[in-house]
Scaffold this motif. Sequence first.
Motif, PDB file in Angstrom:
ATOM      1  N   VAL A 202      20.563  30.323  45.977  1.00  0.00           N
ATOM      2  CA  VAL A 202      21.301  29.705  44.867  1.00  0.00           C
ATOM      3  C   VAL A 202      22.766  29.568  45.274  1.00  0.00           C
ATOM      4  N   VAL A 203      23.177  28.321  45.463  1.00  0.00           N
ATOM      5  CA  VAL A 203      24.566  28.038  45.818  1.00  0.00           C
ATOM      6  C   VAL A 203      25.180  27.297  44.627  1.00  0.00           C
ATOM      7  N   ARG A 204      26.260  27.822  44.073  1.00  0.00           N
ATOM      8  CA  ARG A 204      26.874  27.200  42.889  1.00  0.00           C
ATOM      9  C   ARG A 204      28.306  27.690  42.774  1.00  0.00           C
ATOM     10  N   GLY A 205      29.034  27.192  41.790  1.00  0.00           N
ATOM     11  CA  GLY A 205      30.444  27.542  41.634  1.00  0.00           C
ATOM     12  C   GLY A 205      30.627  29.016  41.311  1.00  0.00           C
ATOM     13  N   ASP A 206      31.762  29.576  41.766  1.00  0.00           N
ATOM     14  CA  ASP A 206      31.933  31.016  41.568  1.00  0.00           C
ATOM     15  C   ASP A 206      32.289  31.385  40.130  1.00  0.00           C
ATOM     16  N   ASP A 207      32.400  30.399  39.243  1.00  0.00           N
ATOM     17  CA  ASP A 207      32.536  30.728  37.811  1.00  0.00           C
ATOM     18  C   ASP A 207      31.243  31.369  37.289  1.00  0.00           C
ATOM     19  N   LEU A 208      30.142  31.220  38.027  1.00  0.00           N
ATOM     20  CA  LEU A 208      28.860  31.777  37.570  1.00  0.00           C
ATOM     21  C   LEU A 208      28.505  33.100  38.244  1.00  0.00           C
ATOM     22  N   LEU A 209      29.420  33.599  39.072  1.00  0.00           N
ATOM     23  CA  LEU A 209      29.120  34.861  39.773  1.00  0.00           C
ATOM     24  C   LEU A 209      28.765  35.986  38.791  1.00  0.00           C
ATOM     25  N   SER A 210      29.507  36.073  37.685  1.00  0.00           N
ATOM     26  CA  SER A 210      29.268  37.198  36.762  1.00  0.00           C
ATOM     27  C   SER A 210      27.940  37.060  36.018  1.00  0.00           C
ATOM     28  N   SER A 211      27.308  35.876  36.050  1.00  0.00           N
ATOM     29  CA  SER A 211      25.983  35.706  35.437  1.00  0.00           C
ATOM     30  C   SER A 211      24.863  36.156  36.372  1.00  0.00           C
ATOM     31  N   ALA A 212      25.177  36.244  37.664  1.00  0.00           N
ATOM     32  CA  ALA A 212      24.119  36.501  38.645  1.00  0.00           C
ATOM     33  C   ALA A 212      23.411  37.842  38.419  1.00  0.00           C
ATOM     34  N   ASP A 223       8.819  39.389  37.988  1.00  0.00           N
ATOM     35  CA  ASP A 223       8.176  39.544  39.301  1.00  0.00           C
ATOM     36  C   ASP A 223       8.594  38.504  40.324  1.00  0.00           C
ATOM     37  N   TYR A 224       9.805  37.999  40.175  1.00  0.00           N
ATOM     38  CA  TYR A 224      10.354  37.121  41.217  1.00  0.00           C
ATOM     39  C   TYR A 224      11.376  37.918  42.015  1.00  0.00           C
ATOM     40  N   ALA A 225      11.392  37.708  43.332  1.00  0.00           N
ATOM     41  CA  ALA A 225      12.460  38.330  44.132  1.00  0.00           C
ATOM     42  C   ALA A 225      13.755  37.602  43.790  1.00  0.00           C
ATOM     43  N   PRO A 226      14.842  38.325  43.497  1.00  0.00           N
ATOM     44  CA  PRO A 226      16.108  37.629  43.245  1.00  0.00           C
ATOM     45  C   PRO A 226      16.497  36.784  44.455  1.00  0.00           C
ATOM     46  N   PRO A 227      17.082  35.617  44.205  1.00  0.00           N
ATOM     47  CA  PRO A 227      17.475  34.768  45.335  1.00  0.00           C
ATOM     48  C   PRO A 227      18.688  35.331  46.068  1.00  0.00           C
ATOM     49  N   THR A 228      18.960  34.772  47.242  1.00  0.00           N
ATOM     50  CA  THR A 228      20.244  35.002  47.900  1.00  0.00           C
ATOM     51  C   THR A 228      21.245  34.066  47.237  1.00  0.00           C
ATOM     52  N   TYR A 229      22.410  34.591  46.938  1.00  0.00           N
ATOM     53  CA  TYR A 229      23.425  33.763  46.276  1.00  0.00           C
ATOM     54  C   TYR A 229      24.549  33.398  47.228  1.00  0.00           C
ATOM     55  N   ALA A 230      25.162  32.259  46.970  1.00  0.00           N
ATOM     56  CA  ALA A 230      26.461  31.926  47.570  1.00  0.00           C
ATOM     57  C   ALA A 230      27.265  31.266  46.453  1.00  0.00           C
ATOM     58  N   HIS A 231      28.201  32.017  45.896  1.00  0.00           N
ATOM     59  CA  HIS A 231      29.053  31.468  44.835  1.00  0.00           C
ATOM     60  C   HIS A 231      30.322  30.941  45.505  1.00  0.00           C
ATOM     61  N   VAL A 232      30.444  29.624  45.484  1.00  0.00           N
ATOM     62  CA  VAL A 232      31.478  28.970  46.296  1.00  0.00           C
ATOM     63  C   VAL A 232      32.736  28.715  45.463  1.00  0.00           C
ATOM     64  N   PRO A 233      33.896  28.677  46.149  1.00  0.00           N
ATOM     65  CA  PRO A 233      35.149  28.521  45.412  1.00  0.00           C
ATOM     66  C   PRO A 233      35.217  27.207  44.644  1.00  0.00           C
ATOM     67  N   MET A 234      35.876  27.262  43.539  1.00  0.00           N
ATOM     68  CA  MET A 234      35.996  26.094  42.669  1.00  0.00           C
ATOM     69  C   MET A 234      37.056  25.137  43.217  1.00  0.00           C
TER      70      MET A 234
END
Length: 306
Positions: A202-212, A223-234
């Motif tokens: 999951v690659v998305r804006g870092d405004d959503l980091l706190s939702s992760a 029962d899903y493995a959490p994805p790998t995240y990349a919260h990228v700078p706005m």
Amino acid sequence: MDTTPVRRDLPAGRFAPSPSGDLHVGNLRTALLAWLFARHTDRRFLLRMEDLDRTAVGADHRQIDDLHAVGIDWDPPVTYQTARLAVYDGVVERLTAQDRTFPCFCTRREILDAPSAPHAPPGAYPGTCANLTAAQREERLASGRPPAIRIRSDVTEFSVVDLLHGEYTGAVDDFVIRRNDGTPAYNLAVVVDDGAFGIDQVVRGDDLLSSAPRQAYLATLLDYAPPTYAHVPMVVNADGVRLSKRDGAVTLSDLAAACVSVVDVCSMIYASLGLGEAGEHITSAEALRRFDPRRLPTRPWVFERQ
Ligand code: GLU
């Protein structure tokens, strides 16, 4: 209509815009990053329209055109969340059958005014409706106010792994999974869809980091493995404030009217990512060849008024 079967068994990345208006350069830069991350790791790339609320007529088609215009391709079909309401309802029912949810009758005001539970993080749900008796529940139902559905969380925080931010731990409270107007909550729909379509990046804006953390926790309950995240700078304006339509020419069509072509916009985005020189025109395929996630700038990109 595209009838290509979706390969849900292969790992995938995604871009999940809300079709509430035209994409601006910040959204397009995030979309390109999501595409670069996915294709760089040989993942499928999926496009999902998060159209459960805030939609503008025709915005989905304009977003699709603009994504094509900047050189992004994806594996069909495009998913629309409004076509999956029964799936979200089924998941809420399943969690409810497992005693993992409770109806919440609180108004926003009541939540703000309630004393917070000891050690609860600021803004966390105070637990007002978590342990109502059957009689209290009946009484509130009889008042006519429809309840929201909240997850009964058994943690107060959860950690995720983010390729840019490292291990990130954030608060998890009894968050809403179905709003009181019956609409599936964003946090639920995202997790159900990412899980159902095999999205593990999951690659998305870092405004959503706190939702992760909430989303990753919910994924584990399903029962899903959490994805790998990349919260990228706005992308921000000259005042350091997150870019918005108020900042003048920020969409491809506004920029075209200001004589800035799509190729020029891509060139600015790639230069901001360290993938090209200022003014250098490269294709998305060339950007993909040059992409190295370890060398991404971690600071916001300041988009100057054109
Ligand atoms: N639809 C959300 C947005 O446009 C993005 C959700 C996500 O990427 O998880 O801000």
